[in-house]
Design a protein around this motif. Structure first.
Motif, mmCIF file in Angstrom:
data_model
loop_
_atom_site.group_PDB
_atom_site.id
_atom_site.type_symbol
_atom_site.label_atom_id
_atom_site.label_comp_id
_atom_site.label_asym_id
_atom_site.label_seq_id
_atom_site.Cartn_x
_atom_site.Cartn_y
_atom_site.Cartn_z
ATOM 1 N N VAL A 72 0.528 -1.199 -0.153
ATOM 2 C CA VAL A 72 -0.088 0.130 -0.070
ATOM 3 C C VAL A 72 0.819 1.151 -0.635
ATOM 4 C CG1 VAL A 72 -1.777 1.442 1.371
ATOM 5 C CG2 VAL A 72 -1.561 -1.305 1.154
ATOM 6 N N SER B 295 -2.197 5.283 2.949
ATOM 7 C CA SER B 295 -3.859 4.864 3.714
ATOM 8 C C SER B 295 -4.124 6.318 4.523
ATOM 9 C CB SER B 295 -3.503 3.720 4.300
ATOM 10 O OG SER B 295 -2.593 3.358 5.065
ATOM 11 N N GLN C 232 -6.628 6.495 7.909
ATOM 12 C CA GLN C 232 -7.671 5.734 8.713
ATOM 13 C C GLN C 232 -8.032 6.945 9.683
ATOM 14 O OE1 GLN C 232 -8.297 2.309 7.993
ATOM 15 N NE2 GLN C 232 -7.147 1.668 6.601
ATOM 16 N N ARG D 254 -9.442 4.696 3.294
ATOM 17 C CA ARG D 254 -8.953 4.383 1.869
ATOM 18 C C ARG D 254 -7.520 4.186 2.304
ATOM 19 N NH1 ARG D 254 -13.447 5.865 -1.244
ATOM 20 N NH2 ARG D 254 -14.691 7.057 -0.226
ATOM 21 N N ARG D 255 -7.054 3.402 1.163
ATOM 22 C CA ARG D 255 -5.599 3.241 0.622
ATOM 23 C C ARG D 255 -5.701 3.354 -0.601
ATOM 24 N NH1 ARG D 255 -5.617 -1.884 -0.880
ATOM 25 N NH2 ARG D 255 -7.567 -3.157 -0.010
#
Length: 266
Positions: free
Chosen positions: A17, A20, A22, A244-245
């Motif tokens: 990834v 990201s 969170q 989301r990432r």
């Protein structure tokens, strides 16, 4: 009652990834119903703390370096107090009450739910709330793994099976169909002999100028066995972790939660 809580979450990704973000609703607040004596949230990066629109404690984690795993570790202790008849010793809160009468995608009453709502004896007193909770759990048998966070109240009602999140969403749909303000609650419960239920969801309903808190799954008031973490109109607004990432491809998530009753300190 002194509750010791441990909550571990691990996200793993098939590919790196690259970015990201969170949002973590993993921290309880000290209120007239509970006192937070210890609490720690450990994450692989800096946590920016604040409050969301509902007044919940909100932490934001942003990772800009490549990663294939995110580990979140929560440890804490909370002292809770009994709530006679489930009544919370607090006022309306920061959100206008009309907000909690409006349905969401997860709590929209379809024709079947609307008909069921009209068949209920009462939703404007404590006894009526417990009776409704019992009827909900009769219609929706508790069964893990048959629904997920995308299933709505109407989905669970039609299926006739679900978990605490589904019970809460159905109760919210019924209350809102009758014009009664209600909100979703996420948190923890002393699970007794059912450890997998330590992470829990229930509802608050506004009656007689106050919030009454009800565990729909167990058809009882949510009193001192419960640690409140966040409230909202539905799960999406009170989810423990949302984000989301960029990158990562497939994702797996492992969650472990333990709640134990500690001896009260005198």
């Amino acid at each position: 009652m002194q509750l010791a809580i441990r909550h571990d979450t691990v996200y793993r990704y098939e590919a790196p990834v690259h970015y990201s973000i969170q949002q973590l609703r993993l921290s309880p607040l000290t209120t007239p119903a509970q006192i937070v004596t210890q609490w720690l949230v450990d994450a692989p990066g800096k946590l920016d703390a604040g409050r969301d629109a509902y007044g919940n404690a909100l932490m934001t984690l942003v990772l800009t370096r490549p990663h294939k795993e995110i580990r979140l570790r929560v440890r804490g202790e909370v002292e809770t107090v009994p709530l006679p008849d489930g009544r919370l010793p607090e006022g309306e809160g920061p959100i206008p009450m009309q907000h909690f009468t409006s349905p969401t995608r997860l709590t929209e009453a379809d024709a079947a739910l609307a008909d069921f709502a009209q068949s209920l004896r009462s939703l404007d007193d404590a006894a009526g709330l417990l009776d409704t909770a019992a009827r909900v759990t009769e219609r929706i048998r508790y069964e893990a793994g048959v629904t997920d966070v995308t299933h709505s109240a109407a989905d669970a009602f039609a299926l006739g099976r679900g978990v605490c999140q589904d019970h809460a969403h159905v109760m919210l749909a019924l209350c809102r169909a009758r014009g009664v303000p209600a909100r979703y609650v996420s948190g923890y419960i002393d699970p007794g002999d059912v450890p997998e239920m330590a992470s829990h969801a229930w509802v608050d309903v506004w009656i007689d100028n106050g919030w009454v808190t009800v565990d729909v799954t167990h058809a009882c008031f949510a009193s001192e066995k419960y640690c409140r973490i966040a409230v909202g109109r539905d799960y999406e607004a009170a989810a423990p972790v949302r984000g989301r990432r960029v990158g990562g491809m497939g994702e797996t998530m492992d969650v472990s939660v333990e709640v134990n009753v500690q001896a009260s300190q005198q």
